[in-house]
Design a protein around this motif. Structure first.
Motif, short mmCIF file in Angstrom:
data_model
loop_
_atom_site.label_atom_id
_atom_site.label_comp_id
_atom_site.label_asym_id
_atom_site.label_seq_id
_atom_site.Cartn_x
_atom_site.Cartn_y
_atom_site.Cartn_z
N TYR A 159 0.83 -1.20 0.00
CA TYR A 159 0.00 0.00 0.00
C TYR A 159 0.87 1.25 0.00
O TYR A 159 0.66 2.18 -0.81
N PHE A 160 1.84 1.29 0.91
CA PHE A 160 2.71 2.47 1.00
C PHE A 160 3.58 2.64 -0.24
O PHE A 160 3.81 3.75 -0.71
N SER A 161 4.07 1.52 -0.79
CA SER A 161 4.94 1.60 -1.97
C SER A 161 4.20 2.15 -3.19
O SER A 161 4.81 2.76 -4.07
N LEU A 162 2.90 1.93 -3.25
CA LEU A 162 2.11 2.48 -4.35
C LEU A 162 1.62 3.90 -4.06
O LEU A 162 1.53 4.73 -4.97
N ALA A 163 1.32 4.17 -2.80
CA ALA A 163 0.76 5.48 -2.45
C ALA A 163 1.77 6.61 -2.61
O ALA A 163 1.40 7.76 -2.91
N VAL A 164 3.06 6.32 -2.39
CA VAL A 164 4.07 7.38 -2.47
C VAL A 164 4.40 7.76 -3.91
O VAL A 164 5.07 8.77 -4.13
N ARG A 165 3.94 6.99 -4.86
CA ARG A 165 4.20 7.28 -6.27
C ARG A 165 3.09 8.19 -6.79
O ARG A 165 2.01 7.73 -7.16
N VAL A 166 3.38 9.47 -6.84
CA VAL A 166 2.37 10.46 -7.20
C VAL A 166 1.92 10.27 -8.65
O VAL A 166 0.75 10.51 -9.00
N ASN A 167 2.83 9.83 -9.50
CA ASN A 167 2.48 9.67 -10.92
C ASN A 167 1.42 8.60 -11.13
O ASN A 167 0.81 8.54 -12.20
N PHE A 168 1.20 7.76 -10.14
CA PHE A 168 0.17 6.74 -10.27
C PHE A 168 -1.23 7.34 -10.23
O PHE A 168 -2.20 6.66 -10.58
N PHE A 169 -1.36 8.58 -9.82
CA PHE A 169 -2.68 9.16 -9.62
C PHE A 169 -2.97 10.32 -10.56
O PHE A 169 -3.93 11.05 -10.36
N ARG A 170 -2.18 10.49 -11.58
CA ARG A 170 -2.41 11.60 -12.49
C ARG A 170 -1.96 11.22 -13.90
O ARG A 170 -1.23 10.24 -14.09
N GLY A 171 -2.43 12.02 -14.86
CA GLY A 171 -1.96 11.84 -16.23
C GLY A 171 -2.81 10.93 -17.09
O GLY A 171 -2.41 10.62 -18.20
N PHE A 172 -3.98 10.52 -16.62
CA PHE A 172 -4.82 9.68 -17.47
C PHE A 172 -6.28 9.99 -17.18
O PHE A 172 -6.65 10.45 -16.10
N ARG A 173 -7.12 9.74 -18.18
CA ARG A 173 -8.52 10.12 -18.10
C ARG A 173 -9.30 9.14 -17.23
O ARG A 173 -8.89 8.00 -17.02
#
Length: 600
Positions: free
Chosen positions: A457-471
């Motif tokens: 959970y933490f390893s994915l949450a800290v990656r900001v790019n995972f939450f932006r840049g797609f529709r």
């Protein structure tokens, strides 16, 4: 000139147009006449007349006393759709009228006429068409491009035979055999024709069997992944029930009414989504079958049953306190059948082996085992929940390694698939709670699974790019129930290890999960009812079985060689406005080469 011929000529000058008066009937195609020496025609004589059938089916009455002329007018374009007579035959004096081959009894029977006239019925006008004077053709204004996906026009029996793996044998009504596009597609065909995070984008060289110039019917656009909405909302009902009943979180003073409201909303969502997809199964069976054979979509067939398991786990105490054990067997039977198929394909290899179809969505087939084990243990069952937990643990280990260390031949998962990465968190979170329920305490095994889930959970949450840049799409709902599962497991862990850290972590993770589900629910409603773009045309189910023909190249060079790249660069340069051809080749210029430079 005889008297009969004179009378005929005189009558023709009175009634026939000038064009027909001067043109010989035997010289124009479409006109027929009776030879003077052949007054006896085949057909039963009626009094002093003889009847003959013309080429187009009309009946001609011919008098024995004179030569008669038959004028065959061009048929109306709507002739095939008329039920009544298309031609009326009558005489001026005898007035015998033949309609559809039967004499009109209301007309006089005097057949001593010397002149016979033939008239064609005029084309019906638009008002006649609208008025229903003739039956409508079933193919007019009917779009048949969707027929291959419709259940009834697509022959449900043959589709079911194909689903069972039987070869095509029954021909279609037109005798040409069943359409090739509705055959079972191999998994390689999906990978060849589609691209994108969930194999839902058509490649440029491919074609689809459904029209791409218009919006398809709603049921064809409704995907199986819509059940992800049910998973997100129903898991929230479990979370609020846990927060309201956890001893370590009593300071929050959460009322079970929130659990009741969310549970009712979850039931309504499950009913609506399930009913809609059931209609798709009834009316567009071929589309459902293609989703079932899709290497990614097949994992979402676990989602309806997992959503029902979530509803059973999150049922409010005011509705039911103890559920009957038979419910567990009913819900786990379809999950068991789906696992026999999918896990067997992973094990046996072939086109659908795990290393080829591995995707984060495969976690849905694992989560069903752990959720079922958790519900069964909550009901007091022992062996059944332990069985599903063991099966899920074995296959989760294999899936986790396969996805964690992808093969060199696998393409990098694009950013649009980043929400699905959170499914890594779902399986260990639910497994932790399931084992704690089976064992009776949150022991070290449960804690190991929980810590794995928390780290992911933490390893994915800290990656900001995972939450932006797609529709926005339905894939975003993959964020919801893994986050909610991590919050529920943290609350269970806080009951065993109660301190400020565990309590604060429970509150933070629960708040994040609640905000995420709320934001996605509002966004989904906005795109569905305001923007109307939540369900675009589902290209993944409309690919053709036929592979595109390869384009022949005018040169045969080794792929990837420098000569190939030079020629490609030259061709690109030649179509541009630049003047320096050598710049496209990337070689240093020389006097010799400059002399050979081609004009732009």
């Amino acid at each position: 000139m005889g008297s009969a011929e004179y009378e005929l000529k005189q009558d023709s000058e009175e009634t026939l147009p000038s064009l027909i008066q001067v043109i010989s009937s035997s010289g124009i195609q479409g006109f027929d006449n009776v030879e003077p020496n052949n007054n006896k025609l085949v057909g039963p004589p009626a009094q002093d007349t003889e009847a003959a059938a013309s080429d187009d089916g009309s009946v001609v009455m011919i008098s024995d006393r004179m030569q008669s002329i038959s004028i065959s007018m061009p048929p109306s374009p709507m002739e095939a759709h008329l039920l009544n007579a298309k031609r009326v035959v009558f005489s001026d004096h005898g007035d015998t009228i033949i309609t559809n081959g039967n004499p009109d009894s209301t007309a006089p029977s005097d057949m001593d006429s010397k002149r016979i006239k033939f008239h064609s019925q005029p084309m019906p006008t638009a008002s006649a068409v609208k008025g229903g004077n003739f039956p409508k053709h079933s193919g007019i204004m009917k779009d048949k491009r969707y027929d291959s996906f419709k259940t009834w026009s697509g022959k449900l029996e043959r589709q079911l035979s194909t689903l069972r793996g039987k070869p095509r044998g029954a021909p279609s009504e037109d005798g040409t055999g069943r359409n090739a596009e509705i055959e079972t597609l191999p998994v390689d065909r999906y990978f060849d024709a589609l691209e994108g995070p969930e194999l839902d984008t058509l490649r440029a060289s491919e074609e689809i069997v459904l029209p791409d110039d218009k919006r398809w019917p709603f049921l064809l656009r409704f995907p199986i992944s819509s059940f992800g909405i049910c998973l997100g909302v129903s898991s929230q009902a479990i979370m609020w029930k846990t927060l309201a009943t956890s001893p370590s979180l009593k300071f929050l003073h959460i009322n079970l009414t929130i659990n009741l409201i969310l549970w009712c909303i979850s039931v309504a969502l499950v009913v609506v989504v399930s009913s809609t997809y059931l209609l798709k199964l009834i009316f567009y069976f071929e589309a459902v079958r293609r989703e079932y054979y899709h290497p990614i979509r097949v994992n979402f067939f676990f989602a309806p049953w997992i959503a029902l398991l979530f509803l059973a786990l999150g049922v409010p105490p005011s509705v039911a306190t103890n559920l009957h054990a038979a419910l567990w067997y009913v819900l786990m039977t379809p999950i068991f059948c789906l696992e026999l198929k999918i896990y067997g394909q992973w094990m046996s290899g072939g086109q659908r082996r795990l290393s080829k179809v591995a995707n984060p969505s495969n976690h849905l087939s694992i989560v069903g085992n752990f959720v079922g084990a958790l519900l069964g243990a909550s009901m007091g069952l022992k062996e059944g929940p332990l069985f599903f937990f063991a099966v899920g643990l074995a296959h989760y280990t294999v899936l986790f390694v396969t996805l964690y260390q992808r093969l060199p031949t696998n393409e990098t998962l694009p950013k649009e698939l980043h929400p699905v990465f959170f499914l890594f968190v779902a399986a260990p979170s639910v497994a932790s709670m399931a084992w704690a329920k089976i064992q009776g305490s949150f022991d070290y095994s449960s804690r190991i699974a929980y810590f794995i889930a928390l780290f992911l959970y933490f390893s994915l949450a800290v990656r900001v790019n995972f939450f932006r840049g797609f529709r926005f799409s339905l894939a975003w709902w993959a964020y919801t129930f893994p986050m909610t599962g991590a919050a529920i497991t943290t609350a269970r862990y806080a009951n065993e290890v109660t301190n400020v850290v565990t309590q604060a972590l429970s509150v933070i993770l629960s708040a994040i999960a609640m905000l995420t589900v709320t934001a996605l629910l509002v966004t989904t409603i906005l795109h569905a009812f305001v923007l109307h773009d939540l369900f675009p045309n589902d290209i993944a189910i409309a690919i053709s079985e036929r592979r595109p023909k390869p384009h022949r190249k005018w040169f045969h060079l080794r792929h990837g060689s420098s000569d190939t790249r030079d020629i490609e660069n030259y061709l690109k340069f030649a179509s541009s406005d630049s003047k320096d051809i050598e710049a496209s080749l990337g070689h240093p210029s020389s006097d010799t080469d400059r002399d050979c430079e081609l004009p732009p």
